[in-house]
Design a protein around this motif. Structure first.
Motif, PDB file in Angstrom:
ATOM      1  N   ASP A 136       0.858  -1.183   0.000  1.00  0.00           N
ATOM      2  CA  ASP A 136       0.000   0.000   0.000  1.00  0.00           C
ATOM      3  C   ASP A 136       0.901   1.242   0.000  1.00  0.00           C
ATOM      4  O   ASP A 136       1.652   1.483   0.945  1.00  0.00           O
ATOM      5  CB  ASP A 136      -0.896  -0.023   1.239  1.00  0.00           C
ATOM      6  CG  ASP A 136      -1.787   1.201   1.347  1.00  0.00           C
ATOM      7  OD1 ASP A 136      -1.755   2.055   0.440  1.00  0.00           O
ATOM      8  OD2 ASP A 136      -2.502   1.316   2.362  1.00  0.00           O
ATOM      9  N   GLY A 137       0.825   2.022  -1.078  1.00  0.00           N
ATOM     10  CA  GLY A 137       1.701   3.187  -1.209  1.00  0.00           C
ATOM     11  C   GLY A 137       1.526   4.175  -0.083  1.00  0.00           C
ATOM     12  O   GLY A 137       2.500   4.751   0.425  1.00  0.00           O
ATOM     13  N   GLU A 138       0.277   4.400   0.327  1.00  0.00           N
ATOM     14  CA  GLU A 138       0.044   5.349   1.414  1.00  0.00           C
ATOM     15  C   GLU A 138       0.647   4.831   2.716  1.00  0.00           C
ATOM     16  O   GLU A 138       1.243   5.588   3.494  1.00  0.00           O
ATOM     17  CB  GLU A 138      -1.454   5.602   1.584  1.00  0.00           C
ATOM     18  CG  GLU A 138      -2.158   6.213   0.389  1.00  0.00           C
ATOM     19  CD  GLU A 138      -1.704   7.637   0.072  1.00  0.00           C
ATOM     20  OE1 GLU A 138      -0.938   8.218   0.868  1.00  0.00           O
ATOM     21  OE2 GLU A 138      -2.113   8.172  -0.973  1.00  0.00           O
ATOM     22  N   ALA A 139       0.499   3.536   2.972  1.00  0.00           N
ATOM     23  CA  ALA A 139       1.091   2.953   4.186  1.00  0.00           C
ATOM     24  C   ALA A 139       2.607   3.073   4.149  1.00  0.00           C
ATOM     25  O   ALA A 139       3.257   3.318   5.181  1.00  0.00           O
ATOM     26  CB  ALA A 139       0.672   1.497   4.332  1.00  0.00           C
ATOM     27  N   LEU A 140       3.170   2.901   2.968  1.00  0.00           N
ATOM     28  CA  LEU A 140       4.621   3.034   2.823  1.00  0.00           C
ATOM     29  C   LEU A 140       5.064   4.463   3.130  1.00  0.00           C
ATOM     30  O   LEU A 140       6.054   4.694   3.840  1.00  0.00           O
ATOM     31  CB  LEU A 140       5.017   2.644   1.398  1.00  0.00           C
ATOM     32  CG  LEU A 140       6.507   2.601   1.064  1.00  0.00           C
ATOM     33  CD1 LEU A 140       7.225   1.569   1.905  1.00  0.00           C
ATOM     34  CD2 LEU A 140       6.701   2.313  -0.424  1.00  0.00           C
ATOM     35  N   LEU A 141       4.322   5.430   2.618  1.00  0.00           N
ATOM     36  CA  LEU A 141       4.664   6.828   2.891  1.00  0.00           C
ATOM     37  C   LEU A 141       4.442   7.173   4.358  1.00  0.00           C
ATOM     38  O   LEU A 141       5.200   7.964   4.942  1.00  0.00           O
ATOM     39  CB  LEU A 141       3.835   7.753   1.997  1.00  0.00           C
ATOM     40  CG  LEU A 141       4.029   7.588   0.484  1.00  0.00           C
ATOM     41  CD1 LEU A 141       3.363   8.730  -0.265  1.00  0.00           C
ATOM     42  CD2 LEU A 141       5.503   7.517   0.120  1.00  0.00           C
ATOM     43  N   GLN A 142       3.412   6.591   4.972  1.00  0.00           N
ATOM     44  CA  GLN A 142       3.204   6.814   6.409  1.00  0.00           C
ATOM     45  C   GLN A 142       4.380   6.273   7.212  1.00  0.00           C
ATOM     46  O   GLN A 142       4.827   6.904   8.170  1.00  0.00           O
ATOM     47  CB  GLN A 142       1.906   6.137   6.856  1.00  0.00           C
ATOM     48  CG  GLN A 142       0.639   6.770   6.317  1.00  0.00           C
ATOM     49  CD  GLN A 142      -0.542   5.809   6.311  1.00  0.00           C
ATOM     50  OE1 GLN A 142      -0.645   4.939   7.160  1.00  0.00           O
ATOM     51  NE2 GLN A 142      -1.417   5.955   5.326  1.00  0.00           N
ATOM     52  N   LEU A 143       4.866   5.105   6.813  1.00  0.00           N
ATOM     53  CA  LEU A 143       6.015   4.524   7.500  1.00  0.00           C
ATOM     54  C   LEU A 143       7.202   5.475   7.435  1.00  0.00           C
ATOM     55  O   LEU A 143       7.939   5.642   8.418  1.00  0.00           O
ATOM     56  CB  LEU A 143       6.369   3.190   6.848  1.00  0.00           C
ATOM     57  CG  LEU A 143       7.471   2.369   7.507  1.00  0.00           C
ATOM     58  CD1 LEU A 143       6.973   1.760   8.814  1.00  0.00           C
ATOM     59  CD2 LEU A 143       7.947   1.262   6.565  1.00  0.00           C
ATOM     60  N   VAL A 144       7.376   6.113   6.300  1.00  0.00           N
ATOM     61  CA  VAL A 144       8.499   7.041   6.110  1.00  0.00           C
ATOM     62  C   VAL A 144       8.267   8.334   6.880  1.00  0.00           C
ATOM     63  O   VAL A 144       9.118   8.790   7.649  1.00  0.00           O
ATOM     64  CB  VAL A 144       8.681   7.329   4.610  1.00  0.00           C
ATOM     65  CG1 VAL A 144       9.675   8.462   4.398  1.00  0.00           C
ATOM     66  CG2 VAL A 144       9.129   6.080   3.869  1.00  0.00           C
ATOM     67  N   LEU A 145       7.103   8.943   6.710  1.00  0.00           N
ATOM     68  CA  LEU A 145       6.858  10.269   7.274  1.00  0.00           C
ATOM     69  C   LEU A 145       6.616  10.232   8.775  1.00  0.00           C
ATOM     70  O   LEU A 145       6.778  11.249   9.450  1.00  0.00           O
ATOM     71  CB  LEU A 145       5.655  10.911   6.571  1.00  0.00           C
ATOM     72  CG  LEU A 145       5.838  11.147   5.064  1.00  0.00           C
ATOM     73  CD1 LEU A 145       4.574  11.750   4.460  1.00  0.00           C
ATOM     74  CD2 LEU A 145       7.040  12.042   4.785  1.00  0.00           C
ATOM     75  N   ASP A 146       6.225   9.076   9.319  1.00  0.00           N
ATOM     76  CA  ASP A 146       6.007   8.958  10.762  1.00  0.00           C
ATOM     77  C   ASP A 146       7.273   8.579  11.515  1.00  0.00           C
ATOM     78  O   ASP A 146       7.244   8.422  12.741  1.00  0.00           O
ATOM     79  CB  ASP A 146       4.919   7.909  11.050  1.00  0.00           C
ATOM     80  CG  ASP A 146       3.546   8.349  10.561  1.00  0.00           C
ATOM     81  OD1 ASP A 146       3.384   9.547  10.254  1.00  0.00           O
ATOM     82  OD2 ASP A 146       2.647   7.493  10.476  1.00  0.00           O
ATOM     83  N   ASP A 147       8.384   8.432  10.790  1.00  0.00           N
ATOM     84  CA  ASP A 147       9.654   8.101  11.434  1.00  0.00           C
ATOM     85  C   ASP A 147      10.032   9.231  12.394  1.00  0.00           C
ATOM     86  O   ASP A 147      10.182  10.380  11.977  1.00  0.00           O
ATOM     87  CB  ASP A 147      10.735   7.935  10.362  1.00  0.00           C
ATOM     88  CG  ASP A 147      12.086   7.548  10.938  1.00  0.00           C
ATOM     89  OD1 ASP A 147      12.205   7.471  12.178  1.00  0.00           O
ATOM     90  OD2 ASP A 147      13.024   7.332  10.148  1.00  0.00           O
ATOM     91  N   PRO A 148      10.185   8.932  13.699  1.00  0.00           N
ATOM     92  CA  PRO A 148      10.511   9.996  14.653  1.00  0.00           C
ATOM     93  C   PRO A 148      11.861  10.652  14.379  1.00  0.00           C
ATOM     94  O   PRO A 148      12.106  11.770  14.855  1.00  0.00           O
ATOM     95  CB  PRO A 148      10.503   9.280  16.008  1.00  0.00           C
ATOM     96  CG  PRO A 148      10.652   7.828  15.702  1.00  0.00           C
ATOM     97  CD  PRO A 148      10.039   7.619  14.356  1.00  0.00           C
ATOM     98  N   LEU A 149      12.719  10.016  13.614  1.00  0.00           N
ATOM     99  CA  LEU A 149      14.016  10.621  13.296  1.00  0.00           C
ATOM    100  C   LEU A 149      13.920  11.632  12.169  1.00  0.00           C
ATOM    101  O   LEU A 149      14.802  12.491  12.010  1.00  0.00           O
ATOM    102  CB  LEU A 149      15.023   9.536  12.898  1.00  0.00           C
ATOM    103  CG  LEU A 149      15.411   8.516  13.962  1.00  0.00           C
ATOM    104  CD1 LEU A 149      16.358   7.483  13.370  1.00  0.00           C
ATOM    105  CD2 LEU A 149      16.061   9.198  15.161  1.00  0.00           C
ATOM    106  N   LEU A 150      12.876  11.533  11.371  1.00  0.00           N
ATOM    107  CA  LEU A 150      12.757  12.386  10.194  1.00  0.00           C
ATOM    108  C   LEU A 150      12.332  13.793  10.591  1.00  0.00           C
ATOM    109  O   LEU A 150      11.289  13.987  11.230  1.00  0.00           O
ATOM    110  CB  LEU A 150      11.743  11.789   9.217  1.00  0.00           C
ATOM    111  CG  LEU A 150      11.419  12.627   7.976  1.00  0.00           C
ATOM    112  CD1 LEU A 150      12.650  12.793   7.090  1.00  0.00           C
ATOM    113  CD2 LEU A 150      10.276  11.987   7.185  1.00  0.00           C
ATOM    114  N   ALA A 151      13.113  14.770  10.186  1.00  0.00           N
ATOM    115  CA  ALA A 151      12.785  16.182  10.446  1.00  0.00           C
ATOM    116  C   ALA A 151      11.950  16.689   9.284  1.00  0.00           C
ATOM    117  O   ALA A 151      12.479  17.256   8.321  1.00  0.00           O
ATOM    118  CB  ALA A 151      14.050  17.008  10.630  1.00  0.00           C
TER     119      ALA A 151
END
Length: 1780
Positions: free
Chosen positions: A63-78
């Motif tokens: 699921d592309g949206e789930a994949l992007l959520q995994l990326v954007l919800d990363d607590p390390l990502l500014a």
């Protein structure tokens, strides 16, 4: 379909919130859907390896949206953080590619799919506008980046989109990897509830559309596996009916509400579906941005806008290292303006064209701060002159207000500190401690690093640290037992048993051997004949024998070596018949006399039989002759020919007497039967001329005249003719020789006739030839195997079930037994059931007197038979062999004697559980291997690694791949339809076939939409013919000439010769080549295509009209079972194995069949006059028993003739004597007849099992009716009885899980797959289906699908086997065990070779880019970790608690956490609190956190759901947190681990910097993300400012560093996932404490911990574990057993450590260990498995045991042992009570 009843009883636990409002809120709707559906789905979810164990090579969706959520919800990502203008899209793209890399390296069979209506979780609509706008821009850029990658990306509007439905039908995805939105606990935001509601509905819809769902967030990537929860699909055409209409209204309102909120952020513009947008160069992007700003109504601060544009033009010139900036603290008013007004608008404008090469939030913030702090006011002096000129030119072109930076600085004065305050941590990397070891120093030479003395920050710890060397000489779960037996230096002695104990043990052993002998009697060889035991003399005894053994020596030589010289010599000897000695002449004369006498006897016997038959009907005669043909007398010689010729005569007679003799069906039936018998007679060795003449008339009558001469020429015809004893039916005219009955002739070409009707009777051999080494004619590939074994080579044999692999193992065994009395062969089987069967077969095949040794032994984790270290053939499971190979005492004495290891079912190396153990065996093996499997995916890849390992050890390796089954498998589906009237069951005898079993042509399977044919796709001869006819019908639409496929043309060279299977294979290849081309070039959704036309022609029209996707309900499934089995019975398709992959469901199916049989029988007996009359007659007979006894006595006294029959014997022949009204009536039983045992034998076995409650009563009742159940939870004795009864033909229906699939000798006519399961994979299908049609039993096997939709059947059949992945072999505990092996064996040669193999040859290095240097560095820092953990000393000697850690190797990192808690005194403090009950409970909670962890999805563990469950259950369900003390210590230990392995990474990078090079390539695509387009500007003030402030790093990935991170890592997970390329850190090989210290609900943890172990400890109720804790009934025992083993291992390790500190090793050995010695009957390696136990000797619980306190042990240490001892005993007592 809930087959196992797992959902029964849960409904009353579930809360059922019903909003009284007709218009529920989104929160109410989520609670409703969770309570009524999603919580139950969570409960049923299974944690599985998605690739290896579930999908295999089948396609799936990310699921592309789930994949992007995994990326954007990363607590390390500014990115998208509140009040932080960072927009580090470079980091986001790196995370995206890393996530894709993690999936792609494990399976590339996926597409990425975006559904427009599921975007809201990604965008977080309803949150602050800046957050939503940031994530919207990031989503657009990430989508654009995905489009540029080599992976398919699709977009659909929603799940109702016709294009999605078409894609689903065409692509047939196995599952969707998505997110569920999370739990609602603690959330009050309505927008959040709306987003979660839409995601729940999305999952619901996908499942009801027939696609399973797994969770992406929280998935575990370990070695070659991806593990996550699997939620099974359930197709529902009326899915909306499950929920009330108001819920669907709430869903629509939530969608509308979120769209409104999205439009408000987008200032009223509509967000369309994602589309491909090419990134724009910075200059063009800036122009478009300024144009958009001019058109907007927003008032932009000129300076901010100009600096943003300047940043767009600067970013392309910056390399990644310069972009690694810390967050800048800007003036609060400016920050507020940026996040509330400026950036949301600008980000929306940038969605069309922005990229990582143009936008960087930290760079923009740094530029703002730089300008605010600079004294100069002109743009050129602040940034690069060229960039400034470009910006000013853009300003002039767009006529924008000129910025004034003096006013700007005055308006936004910069804060005092520019960088947000972060506590600068100490240098976390630790230098290495000193270490030296002669073996490891040599291996680690290339990765040598500097070491330091022990640093001050290493805490001095005193708990259980005595610096005592660990001696691995005792058994793991019983410290009293030595590993080595006494004759090899073990220090335990066998205690003197009492007379009662000795007799009891003797009875047990006798009973075991009796059962083994009976089991052996039911086993058969490859061709269905019973095994003959071969007596092999001891090699030592053989040497003492001279001439007496000459003949056997010649036979042995032929058995071992089959060289051409020997063969030719034997041939030459056979040829010397003209020179005969006198003795030879006498011997020949004697033989001739004996033969004449035998012929006379046979003639007389045969005439008598013919006389008996005279008065019988033709049908009755045929039955008698069929029986006589099984007589030993009729198997050879002229009598074999004449009896079979008479049978042919009878068949012709039956045909002539048949009223429908001229019908097509009768013609096919009789002609096939006769041709089969004629072919059989022609192949006999004792043909005579008269018989050949009669056979010729048979062929002429049937129209096969052209076959007469070739068959006669090939036959072996005796010189002596003889007349027939009977008159053969006249078939041809005497004068003309023409056929009398024209209607007997076939009406088609003989080739076509053979294809249509004779396929299963064709010769199946593949270049077979006689070979003196074996008793059958081996095929060419089998002879190649024999040659390899004779040359002592390693071999991997990949051949399907029924191909003939079985003999390989026993040939190797015989070879070893004949060559030595000391050498060892180890047979490794994956299951205990297979171990037992192989042992029985070894027992049946071989006997060898070895005095003090055993010929064979069994060794599993739960029991052993004979001494496994004092035998020649050891049959064991992989776990036990790995333990033995890594055992130091055995490395010196036992392992070097191993000469051959057989790895049966070697494909299990790819399974999630236990695969690493198989790899360890291969790496440790000191000898050539034999690998056997029928189901290796891409075997060439696996073989390449296996060959490299074996050749490195000095053994030549050969790969032998035979792809063809001996017998074909014909597929059927059992057709059940909705609302179909149930067929009443009256009895088995009168049952009439329902016709529901419908044939499924292999080509019709392609209707599923196959992407290609699997390698094992096959066609029968009749399938080939029907496919040709289908081609012919579509001739004008096909792109090839079908004439060349006409069978008469294709087989033109075979005129007069019967076709063989290898001819059909050639024809099949030609046909499937064209089919493959059609599949590859045809759109599966084009229903008018030529391919679909071909499919339609070969498909069953009845199936075409039916609803092929219908799945029966629970009741329909169970109610029709009796009809299914009865249909199989009347069609002659029993015996059958019914496979169902849930243990509980297997039991329910068996019970249901039993209930149906008993109910029908009871009804019949109540109404049947015949039954009442029979019972009455029997009662009368019984009432006269005393009279019969008196009569017998009188007759006895009167008896005078010694030869007169005994009257007592006569009375036993009456039917009443064997009648028992309690027995099942035959018409209500599926039981067969078997000469292998009597009714009394069966009753004895059943009573034996019943006496000890070893099996439920219903299971024993079912046995009497020919129905059995088989799964690993059933008692071993019951399972063995089922196997034996099934093989002997008494049981004809067995319902089983996969336990009967892995190599068990259970030949069946039909394999049935009952119901769907995630465990029904491509591999499991082939294993189970392969039971049907076994070589020597059936010419054809049948496979039936029952209760499965057709597309699922098609997927299973057409799916390819997954290739075998590798495992990372070097955990810290494995390193410790290697040191233990070396130290304990005094560096034995075997141990040194094992070390080198494991370090140099792991599979993971062979199939991936992980190099040897990475492995060596990992070892070196694991050594450092072990040293700092007090488990190794500076010389590599295991010390202190290393025994506990090593023996709990399979629990890492739990074992290391336990060691840390013991060393730091946490457990001491816990156990010394005074109250032992409280201490036990606290310790239990702690151990539950460390071992046997099972997760609960957040939704299931929500407070709302838990409160509903715990109100009505004794379980607390969710495990309480561990103590703060323990949590603190583990956090500190995690910090130390982090420091150690960060040091590893830093050292590696420093040492290999030149080799590693720049890290500027993305992990999936390998692209350089932001290469500077222009040369750096040397005089740019801003660039110099960035260089000064850039964060230094070497270990961290530069992409991640752009979010402001250097080489300080918060956890091992962070270190492994964000380190630079080339390091290849394996998170799971590092004993991280992260999963123990994570707080459920926090730390981004997706799952809560199940308290099932603690709950069982507190209440002991297994039913509660199922209903409340969600543990499946079939799993309960295994989970509890694993924890019991863990407790016993801790217990034994602690006791051994305490004892070793109390006495000197020498005195300890002399005193026998200071404790009572144990009898040799105890294996010591395992706890008692109730499924394996002998109830008479092992059924009683052991009870608590007291241990004397060793001298010198402190009170605190002893208190720990007492609490552990009490906890172990209490848990074990409850565990035993569960199955007592």
């Amino acid at each position: 379909m809930d087959l196992d009843g797992f959902d029964d009883g849960i409904e009353h636990f579930s809360s059922q919130p019903e909003s009284s409002s007709a218009k529920p809120s989104a929160l109410d709707a989520v609670r409703l859907i969770d309570a009524q559906w999603y919580t139950l789905v969570n409960r049923r979810g299974r944690w599985m390896d998605l690739i290896g164990d579930y999908a295999g090579s089948e396609p799936f969706i990310v699921d592309g949206e789930a994949l992007l959520q995994l990326v954007l919800d990363d607590p390390l990502l500014a990115l998208g953080r509140t009040n932080d203008i960072s927009f580090q899209i470079v980091h986001a793209i790196y995370s995206l590619e890393r996530a894709l890399h993690n999936i792609y390296t494990r399976s590339n069979s996926f597409d990425i799919v975006f559904w427009h209506d599921t975007r809201f979780l990604t965008l977080r609509c309803g949150d602050e506008s800046y957050v939503t706008a940031s994530r919207a821009l990031a989503r657009s850029i990430l989508f654009g980046h995905l489009q540029s990658l080599d992976v398919a990306v699709h977009t659909f509007h929603n799940t109702a989109d016709p294009e999605w439905l078409s894609y689903q039908k065409r692509r047939k995805p196995m599952f969707v990897l998505t997110n569920d939105g999370g739990a609602m606990e603690g959330r009050t935001s309505n927008a959040y509830a709306e987003r979660v509601l839409l995601q729940r509905v999305f999952i619901y819809t996908v499942l009801t559309q027939g696609v399973s769902v797994t969770l992406l967030k929280g998935a575990e990537y370990r070695d070659s596996k991806i593990s996550s929860f699997v939620y099974e699909q359930r197709i529902d055409g009326n899915a909306n009916a499950r929920f009330p209409a108001k819920l669907w209204r709430a869903v629509q309102e939530a969608l509308q509400s979120l769209e409104v909120q999205e439009r408000s952020v987008r200032e009223g513009t509509h967000a369309g579906p994602l589309e491909t947008i090419e990134p724009l160069p910075a200059q063009e992007l800036a122009v478009r941005l300024l144009q958009q700003c001019k058109r907007s109504n927003h008032h932009f601060i000129p300076e901010v806008l100009q600096l943003f544009v300047a940043h767009l033009l600067c970013v392309p010139h910056l390399d990644l290292k310069v972009r690694a900036q810390s967050a800048v603290r800007l003036p609060s008013t400016l920050s507020s303006h940026l996040v509330s007004a400026f950036l949301p608008s600008v980000f929306r404008f940038l969605e069309r064209g922005a990229s990582a090469a143009t936008v960087d939030g930290r760079t923009f913030a740094a530029l703002l701060d730089h300008v605010l702090r600079a004294s100069d006011s002109s743009l050129p002096s602040l940034i690069d002159t060229q960039i400034a000129a470009s910006v000013e030119e853009l300003w002039r072109q767009n006529d924008l207000p000129r910025p004034n930076y003096v006013v700007f600085r005055h308006r936004f004065p910069p804060p005092v500190s520019t960088v947000r305050v972060q506590v600068a941590p100490e240098d976390l990397a630790l230098s290495l401690l000193p270490f030296t070891h002669p073996i490891f120093d040599l291996e680690l030479a290339s990765s040598r690093l500097d070491a330091e003395e022990i640093s001050d920050d290493d805490e001095a710890i005193s708990h259980l640290e005595f610096n005592t060397p660990f001696s691995d000489s005792q058994h793991w779960h019983n410290h009293k037992r030595a590993i080595l037996p006494a004759h090899l230096g073990g220090n335990d002695s066998v205690v003197q048993l009492t007379e009662w104990q000795r007799k009891r043990q003797l009875r047990s052993e006798q009973r075991f051997m009796s059962k083994l002998q009976w089991q052996a009697q039911t086993l058969t060889g490859a061709f269905g004949s019973h095994l003959q035991q071969l007596v092999i003399p001891s090699v030592g005894a053989g040497r003492k024998s001279n001439a007496a053994g000459a003949t056997s020596e010649v036979r042995d030589l032929c058995s071992v070596v089959a060289s051409k010289a020997i063969k030719s010599a034997m041939t030459a000897q056979r040829g010397k018949k003209d020179v005969l000695s006198s003795a030879d002449k006498i011997r020949l004369a004697h033989q001739a006399q004996k033969q004449t006498k035998e012929d006379d006897s046979n003639t007389q016997w045969w005439k008598e039989q013919l006389n008996v038959l005279k008065e019988k009907t033709t049908q009755a005669k045929a039955v008698v002759i069929d029986h006589l043909m099984r007589n030993k007398r009729t198997r050879e010689g002229w009598l074999a020919v004449e009896v079979r010729l008479f049978r042919i005569h009878l068949e012709f007679s039956r045909w002539l007497e048949d009223r429908d003799r001229e019908s097509a069906a009768a013609h096919d039936r009789y002609s096939v039967t006769i041709m089969r018998m004629v072919k059989e007679v022609f192949e006999l060795q004792d043909l005579f001329l008269k018989a050949v003449q009669k056979l010729a008339t048979c062929l002429a009558a049937l129209g096969f005249e052209e076959y007469i001469d070739p068959w006669a020429d090939a036959a072996t015809i005796s010189k002596e003719d003889r007349a027939l004893t009977f008159d053969f039916v006249k078939l041809v005219k005497s004068k003309s020789g023409r056929a009398l009955y024209k209607w007997m002739k076939i009406a088609e070409d003989p080739i076509v006739w053979q294809l249509r009707l004779f396929g299963e009777y064709m010769d199946r051999s593949m270049d077979s030839q006689s070979d003196p080494r074996v008793s059958f004619k081996p095929d060419a590939w089998q002879r190649k195997v024999l040659d390899c074994l004779d040359r002592n080579e390693s071999v991997l044999v990949a051949a399907p079930t029924s191909a003939g692999k079985t003999f390989i193992s026993y040939y190797a065994m015989e070879k070893l037994l004949r060559s030595s009395d000391d050498d060892i062969l180890v047979y490794v089987a994956p299951t205990k059931a297979l171990v037992s069967q192989i042992a029985a077969e070894v027992y049946a095949r071989f006997r060898k007197d070895l005095k003090s040794k055993a010929c064979w032994a069994i060794h599993t984790r739960d029991y052993r038979v004979h001494n496994p270290q004092n035998c020649q053939i050891l049959v064991t499971v992989p776990e036990m062999l790995a333990i033995m190979l890594l055992s130091p005492p055995l490395a010196k004495t036992w392992a070097p004697r191993i000469k051959r290891i057989i790895l049966d079912e070697i494909h299990t190396i790819g399974q999630q559980d236990g695969g690493a153990v198989w790899e360890q065996i291969i790496l440790l093996a000191p000898c050539p291997l034999i690998g056997l499997s029928a189901t290796i995916g891409e075997p060439e890849k696996f073989n390449a690694w296996l060959a490299s390992v074996q050749e490195a050890r000095g053994f030549k390796h050969t790969f032998i791949h035979h792809p063809h089954r001996y017998s074909h498998l014909r597929k059927f589906t059992y057709l059940l339809q909705a609302k179909e009237k149930r067929v009443p069951f009256n009895n088995v005898t009168d049952h009439r076939n329902t016709g529901r079993m419908r044939f499924v042509h292999p080509i019709s399977m392609l209707a599923f939409g196959a992407r290609g044919l699997p390698p094992d796709f096959s066609l029968e001869a009749s399938d080939c013919l029907s496919l040709y006819h289908a081609f012919k019908s579509c001739d004008d639409r096909l792109g090839f000439d079908t004439a060349v496929l006409n069978p008469t043309a294709f087989f033109a060279s075979s005129k007069g010769i019967m076709l063989k299977q290898k001819d059909i294979l050639r024809y099949e290849t030609a046909l499937t080549k064209e089919i493959s081309t059609l599949v590859e070039t045809t759109d599966s959704q084009d229903f008018d295509s030529a391919l679909n036309s071909v499919i339609k022609i070969v498909s069953d029209p009845v199936l075409d009209k039916a609803d092929q996707q219908y799945v029966p309900t629970h009741d329909e499934f169970y109610n029709n079972l009796i009809t299914l089995v009865s249909d199989l019975h009347v069609s002659g398709d029993l015996p059958a194995l019914l496979f169902c992959f849930d243990r509980k469901a297997c039991e329910l199916m068996t019970e249901h069949i039993l209930v149906e049989l008993e109910a029908a029988e009871e009804e019949w007996r109540e109404t049947s006059p015949e039954w009442r009359r029979k019972v009455k007659q029997w009662n009368t007979w019984m009432s006269m028993a005393k009279e019969r006894e008196r009569q017998a006595e009188r007759l006895k006294k009167l008896k005078k003739d010694d030869d007169a029959p005994d009257p007592s014997t006569e009375r036993e022949t009456s039917w009443e004597a064997s009648f028992d009204p309690a027995d099942p009536s035959p018409q209500f039983s599926f039981a067969g007849t078997s000469p292998a045992f009597s009714k009394a034998d069966l009753e004895d076995e059943i009573q034996s099992i019943a006496r000890f409650n070893s099996a439920p009563s219903w299971a024993l009742k079912a046995l009497r009716r020919g129905v059995g159940v088989h799964h690993s939870g059933m008692n071993k004795h019951y399972r063995t009885l089922v196997e034996s009864l099934y093989r002997s033909g008494y049981l004809r229906v067995v319902i089983a899980t996969g336990t009967l699939a892995l190599g068990i000798n259970a030949p069946t006519k039909t394999s049935i797959f009952c119901g769907d399961s995630p465990f029904l994979t491509a591999l499991m299908y082939r294993q189970c289906a392969g039971r049907a049609g076994r070589r020597g039993f059936d010419l054809l096997g049948k496979v039936v699908f029952y209760g499965l939709p057709m597309d699922r059947c098609q997927r299973i059949v057409l799916s390819k086997l997954p290739s075998l992945g590798g495992n990372f072999p070097l955990t810290s505990t494995m390193v410790l065990r290697l040191f233990n092996l070396l130290q304990g064996s005094n560096n034995a040669p075997f141990a040194q070779d094992a070390i080198r193999s494991i370090l140099r040859l792991p599979h993971i290095s062979f199939i991936s880019d992980i190099g040897r240097n990475q492995l060596l560095h990992h070892i070196r820092f694991s050594i450092d970790y072990l040293r700092r953990s007090g488990l190794l000393d500076a010389e590599g000697n295991p010390i202190n608690l290393s025994g506990v850690a090593a023996h709990l190797y399979y629990t890492e990192p739990g074992n290391m956490a336990l060691i840390a808690l013991l060393r730091h005194g946490v457990i001491h403090r816990l156990c010394n609190r005074g109250n032992i009950i409280s201490a036990q409970r606290e310790l239990m909670i702690l151990l539950c956190h460390l071992f046997c962890r099972r997760y609960l999805p957040k939704t299931y563990a929500s407070a709302t759901h838990l409160s509903a469950i715990t109100r009505k259950s004794p379980s607390i369900v969710v495990l309480p947190p561990m103590s703060k003390d323990a949590h603190k210590v583990l956090l500190e230990h995690e910090t130390q681990i982090n420091r150690i392995f960060t040091g590893y990474a830093a050292a590696y990078v420093a040492q290999h910097a030149a080799t590693l090079g720049e890290d500027d390539r993305l992990p999936f695509s390998g692209k350089a993300l932001c290469p500077p387009t222009l040369a750096p500007k040397p005089h740019s003030p801003f660039l110099e400012h960035l260089r000064r402030t850039a964060i230094p790093f070497s270990v961290r990935s530069p992409f991640v560093a752009t979010s402001g991170y250097g080489d300080t890592f918060g956890s091992i997970t962070e270190l492994a996932s964000t380190s630079r390329s080339g390091l290849h850190l394996n998170e799971h090989a590092i004993p991280s404490m992260r999963k123990f210290t994570a707080i459920p609900g926090e730390d981004n943890d997706e799952f809560a911990l199940n308290a099932y172990l603690y709950d069982f400890y507190t209440h002991g109720q297994t039913a509660a574990l199922t209903t409340a804790n969600g543990i499946r009934p079939g799993d309960v025992w295994y989970l509890l057993q694993d924890f019991t083993l863990t407790l016993k291992t801790i217990h034994a390790g602690l006791m051994q450590l305490l004892q070793s500190t109390a006495a000197n090793a020498a005195s300890h050995a002399a005193e026998g260990g200071g404790a009572e010695e144990m009898s040799e009957i105890d294996s010591g390696y395992g706890t008692l498995d109730p499924a394996e136990a002998d109830p008479e000797t092992e059924g009683a619980p052991a009870g608590a045991e007291s241990y004397p306190r060793p001298v010198g042990v402190s009170n605190r240490d002893w208190k720990v042992f007492e609490v552990v001892n009490a906890l172990t005993n209490e848990f074990d007592e409850k565990f035993r009570a569960m199955w007592a």
